[in-house]
Each structure stands twice: as structure tokens, then as C-alpha cells.
Design a protein around this motif. Structure first.
Motif, mmCIF file in Angstrom:
data_model
loop_
_atom_site.group_PDB
_atom_site.id
_atom_site.type_symbol
_atom_site.label_atom_id
_atom_site.label_comp_id
_atom_site.label_asym_id
_atom_site.label_seq_id
_atom_site.Cartn_x
_atom_site.Cartn_y
_atom_site.Cartn_z
ATOM 1 N N ASN A 1 2.184 12.071 107.814
ATOM 2 C CA ASN A 1 1.002 11.927 107.071
ATOM 3 C C ASN A 1 1.161 12.816 106.079
ATOM 4 N N GLN A 2 1.322 12.307 104.886
ATOM 5 C CA GLN A 2 1.258 13.260 103.533
ATOM 6 C C GLN A 2 0.543 14.449 103.583
ATOM 7 N N GLU A 3 -0.879 14.326 103.924
ATOM 8 C CA GLU A 3 -1.836 15.211 103.498
ATOM 9 C C GLU A 3 -1.215 16.619 104.646
ATOM 10 N N VAL A 4 -0.947 16.190 105.605
ATOM 11 C CA VAL A 4 -0.544 17.411 106.577
ATOM 12 C C VAL A 4 0.985 17.876 106.198
ATOM 13 N N MET A 5 1.882 17.386 105.758
ATOM 14 C CA MET A 5 2.893 17.787 104.896
ATOM 15 C C MET A 5 2.538 18.702 103.857
ATOM 16 N N ALA A 6 1.809 18.224 103.189
ATOM 17 C CA ALA A 6 1.367 18.903 101.923
ATOM 18 C C ALA A 6 0.788 20.306 102.284
ATOM 19 N N LYS A 7 0.002 20.210 103.389
ATOM 20 C CA LYS A 7 -0.597 21.468 103.881
ATOM 21 C C LYS A 7 0.415 22.399 104.555
ATOM 22 N N GLY A 8 1.179 21.843 105.209
ATOM 23 C CA GLY A 8 2.409 22.511 105.994
ATOM 24 C C GLY A 8 3.322 23.160 104.879
ATOM 25 N N ARG A 9 3.594 22.461 103.685
ATOM 26 C CA ARG A 9 4.159 23.145 102.665
ATOM 27 C C ARG A 9 3.541 24.229 102.142
ATOM 28 N N GLU A 10 2.510 24.164 101.773
ATOM 29 C CA GLU A 10 1.490 25.136 101.224
ATOM 30 C C GLU A 10 1.439 26.522 102.199
ATOM 31 N N VAL A 11 1.275 26.347 103.514
ATOM 32 C CA VAL A 11 1.313 27.366 104.317
ATOM 33 C C VAL A 11 2.541 28.179 104.589
ATOM 34 N N TYR A 12 3.738 27.301 104.558
ATOM 35 C CA TYR A 12 4.826 27.725 104.490
ATOM 36 C C TYR A 12 5.264 28.307 103.170
ATOM 37 N N SER A 13 4.968 28.061 102.071
ATOM 38 C CA SER A 13 5.092 28.853 100.867
ATOM 39 C C SER A 13 4.390 30.158 100.651
#
Length: 98
Positions: A1-13
Motif C-alpha cells: 500500500n503506497q499510502e502506508v509506505m509513504a507514512k512509514g517513510r515520513e515517520v522513519y525520517s
């Protein structure tokens, strides 16, 4: 899911790059992209590590600090960067996980 991955990348950053590097290559924390894991590298073990932390090793518990959906999203992101071979990776630590 691209939305979940984008959120994960944001939280990681926002929360993980200082210790694990912008690409997961490891800084003071371990490399998250190689096959070596200190506390287990299964999906469930990664989720537990993010929730509970390993304070003695400097890894904070994110459960209670981040919403559960953010912990789940960053877990998915960390799983997705395994095997990506970023430049200048930190040397392997822990046991090799197949």
C-alpha cells in the motif's frame, strides 16, 4: 500500500534517521538493510522492537509515543528497505537472518 509506505517513510525520517541513517544504512544504530539483526529480523520481531524498544542499547520504545498506525507504517517501511544496499553501510551486527 503506497499510502502506508509513504507514512512509514515520513515517520522513519522524523524519528529514525539520526540513529539508523537516511537510507537505513546505520549510524550509531545498526544497519537495517542487511541480513544481520541483533534482536531478530522477522516481521513480528521488528514490530516488537519498534513497540517495546531496547533501552539498554539506546532504542526507545515507540509504543505510547507514536500512534499504533504510525508504528505499523514504520514497521512496513523498515521491512521494505531490507536488502537495498545503500552507500556506506555500517558493518553487520548480530546474527544473520535468512
Amino acid at each position: 500500500n503506497q499510502e502506508v509506505m509513504a507514512k512509514g517513510r515520513e515517520v522513519y525520517s522524523a524519528n529514525c534517521t539520526a540513529c539508523h541513517g537516511d537510507a537505513g544504512q546505520g549510524v550509531i544504530g545498526p544497519n537495517l538493510t542487511d541480513a544481520y539483526w541483533i534482536h531478530g529480523g522477522s516481521n513480528e520481531e521488528i514490530l516488537t522492537m519498534l513497540r517495546k524498544g531496547y533501552v539498554a542499547k539506546g532504542m526507545p520504545p515507540w509504543e505510547g509515543t507514536l500512534p499504533p498506525e504510525d508504528v505499523n507504517a514504520v514497521t512496513a517501511y523498515v521491512i521494505s528497505i531490507k536488502g537495498t544496499n545503500p552507500p556506506n553501510p555500517k558493518a553487520p551486527e548480530g546474527e544473520k537472518i535468512n
